[in-house]
Design a protein around this motif. Structure first.
Motif, mmCIF file in Angstrom:
data_model
loop_
_atom_site.group_PDB
_atom_site.id
_atom_site.type_symbol
_atom_site.label_atom_id
_atom_site.label_comp_id
_atom_site.label_asym_id
_atom_site.label_seq_id
_atom_site.Cartn_x
_atom_site.Cartn_y
_atom_site.Cartn_z
ATOM 1 N N ARG A 2 117.073 14.817 50.176
ATOM 2 C CA ARG A 2 115.950 14.650 51.078
ATOM 3 C C ARG A 2 114.682 14.288 50.317
ATOM 4 O O ARG A 2 114.535 14.516 49.128
ATOM 5 C CB ARG A 2 115.716 15.928 51.888
ATOM 6 C CG ARG A 2 115.250 17.135 51.087
ATOM 7 C CD ARG A 2 115.122 18.345 52.004
ATOM 8 N NE ARG A 2 114.710 19.554 51.302
ATOM 9 C CZ ARG A 2 113.455 19.864 51.015
ATOM 10 N NH1 ARG A 2 112.494 19.030 51.351
ATOM 11 N NH2 ARG A 2 113.163 20.991 50.392
ATOM 12 N N LYS A 3 113.741 13.736 51.047
ATOM 13 C CA LYS A 3 112.456 13.335 50.481
ATOM 14 C C LYS A 3 111.699 14.559 49.980
ATOM 15 O O LYS A 3 111.701 15.607 50.627
ATOM 16 C CB LYS A 3 111.634 12.620 51.552
ATOM 17 C CG LYS A 3 110.234 12.198 51.124
ATOM 18 C CD LYS A 3 109.522 11.489 52.264
ATOM 19 C CE LYS A 3 108.082 11.184 51.901
ATOM 20 N NZ LYS A 3 107.945 10.236 50.760
ATOM 21 N N THR A 5 107.947 15.482 47.592
ATOM 22 C CA THR A 5 106.816 15.149 46.723
ATOM 23 C C THR A 5 106.350 16.426 46.057
ATOM 24 O O THR A 5 106.066 17.417 46.731
ATOM 25 C CB THR A 5 105.652 14.535 47.526
ATOM 26 O OG1 THR A 5 106.077 13.297 48.108
ATOM 27 C CG2 THR A 5 104.451 14.268 46.622
ATOM 28 N N HIS A 122 107.878 6.188 47.059
ATOM 29 C CA HIS A 122 109.064 6.876 46.537
ATOM 30 C C HIS A 122 109.500 8.011 47.452
ATOM 31 O O HIS A 122 108.669 8.793 47.926
ATOM 32 C CB HIS A 122 108.786 7.439 45.143
ATOM 33 C CG HIS A 122 108.626 6.385 44.097
ATOM 34 N ND1 HIS A 122 107.438 5.734 43.873
ATOM 35 C CD2 HIS A 122 109.523 5.859 43.218
ATOM 36 C CE1 HIS A 122 107.601 4.850 42.896
ATOM 37 N NE2 HIS A 122 108.856 4.906 42.488
ATOM 38 N N GLU A 123 110.794 8.097 47.679
ATOM 39 C CA GLU A 123 111.342 9.175 48.496
ATOM 40 C C GLU A 123 111.226 10.518 47.776
ATOM 41 O O GLU A 123 110.982 11.551 48.408
ATOM 42 C CB GLU A 123 112.813 8.893 48.819
ATOM 43 C CG GLU A 123 113.026 7.828 49.873
ATOM 44 C CD GLU A 123 112.530 8.284 51.235
ATOM 45 O OE1 GLU A 123 112.990 9.338 51.721
ATOM 46 O OE2 GLU A 123 111.678 7.591 51.806
ATOM 47 N N ARG A 124 111.399 10.493 46.469
ATOM 48 C CA ARG A 124 111.329 11.714 45.671
ATOM 49 C C ARG A 124 110.492 11.427 44.422
ATOM 50 O O ARG A 124 110.787 10.488 43.678
ATOM 51 C CB ARG A 124 112.739 12.181 45.252
ATOM 52 C CG ARG A 124 113.632 12.558 46.412
ATOM 53 C CD ARG A 124 115.068 12.811 45.977
ATOM 54 N NE ARG A 124 115.203 14.022 45.191
ATOM 55 C CZ ARG A 124 115.284 15.254 45.700
ATOM 56 N NH1 ARG A 124 115.221 15.439 47.014
ATOM 57 N NH2 ARG A 124 115.423 16.307 44.913
#
Length: 220
Positions: A2-3, A5, A122-124
């Protein structure tokens, strides 16, 4: 996956770059060194002959900078207008001048906008710097202040530089720069909702583990 940050702040020598980079690897995430962005545009301003005491000229130089920074935690590469400055931005002459750019509010606003764009792409991602938890990514899934005692920070920076700097030069790079930068952002005290990890008595692996645990506690 999953995403996610992750935002990591901290003073010079706290280990935030090396720890954040390894954290990104273990999370399968991108990595953003925002401090390197400030160093890169400082190099650009100096290379262009910009008067660093002229706030408007500094801001204009930063806005004009064609900056690329790798977000692969295993690839350290930074270019300005296609010129590789990865090594050059770590030179003492850049360290001595970077606060002139970092304390320029218009320059900061430009770089914050670029940093937010990189994070959003960016997703991660694990992003680290001095104002990530409070200004750049205040809504990050996990926010951490990585800190350490003054003694530990000076020792680590000395080791990082291979013992090439005198005590006075180390203090200028770590303590004096922190004092200048703290006039525009607080990176010594955790804001509300930001977890503190004090690495003074931890080795590298222990610090990475503590950061990962802090991320899990916030992001789950």
């Amino acid at each position: 996956m999953r995403k996610i940050t992750v935002a990591v702040d901290g003073p010079s020598g706290s280990g935030k770059s090396s720890v954040s980079k390894e954290t990104a690897r273990r999370l399968g995430a991108a990595y953003l060194d925002t401090g390197a962005m400030y160093r890169a545009v400082t190099w650009h301003a100096l290379d262009a002959g910009t008067d660093l005491s002229d706030a408007e000229a500094v801001a204009a130089a930063v806005k004009a900078a064609d900056l690329f920074i790798s977000t692969d935690p295993d690839v350290e590469r930074i270019t300005i207008h296609g010129t590789d400055v990865t090594e050059a931005i770590r030179e003492p002459f850049v360290s001595e001048a970077v606060s002139a750019v970092a304390t320029n509010l218009a320059a900061r606003a430009e770089l914050v906008a670029r940093q937010r764009a990189i994070i959003a792409a960016h997703e991660r991602i694990v992003a680290e710097g001095r104002d990530i938890t409070t200004v750049v990514a205040p809504d990050a899934d996990a926010r951490i202040l990585l800190t350490a005692s003054e003694e530990a920070r000076l020792r680590r920076r000395g080791l990082q530089l291979g013992g090439t700097q005198s005590d006075a030069e180390l203090q200028a790079q770590v303590l004096v720069r922190d004092a200048k930068d703290s006039t525009v952002v607080d990176f010594h005290v955790a804001a509300d909702g930001v977890a503190t990890v004090d690495s003074s008595e931890m080795d590298f692996e222990q610090t990475v583990t503590a950061v990962l645990e802090a991320i899990k506690a916030q992001a789950d």
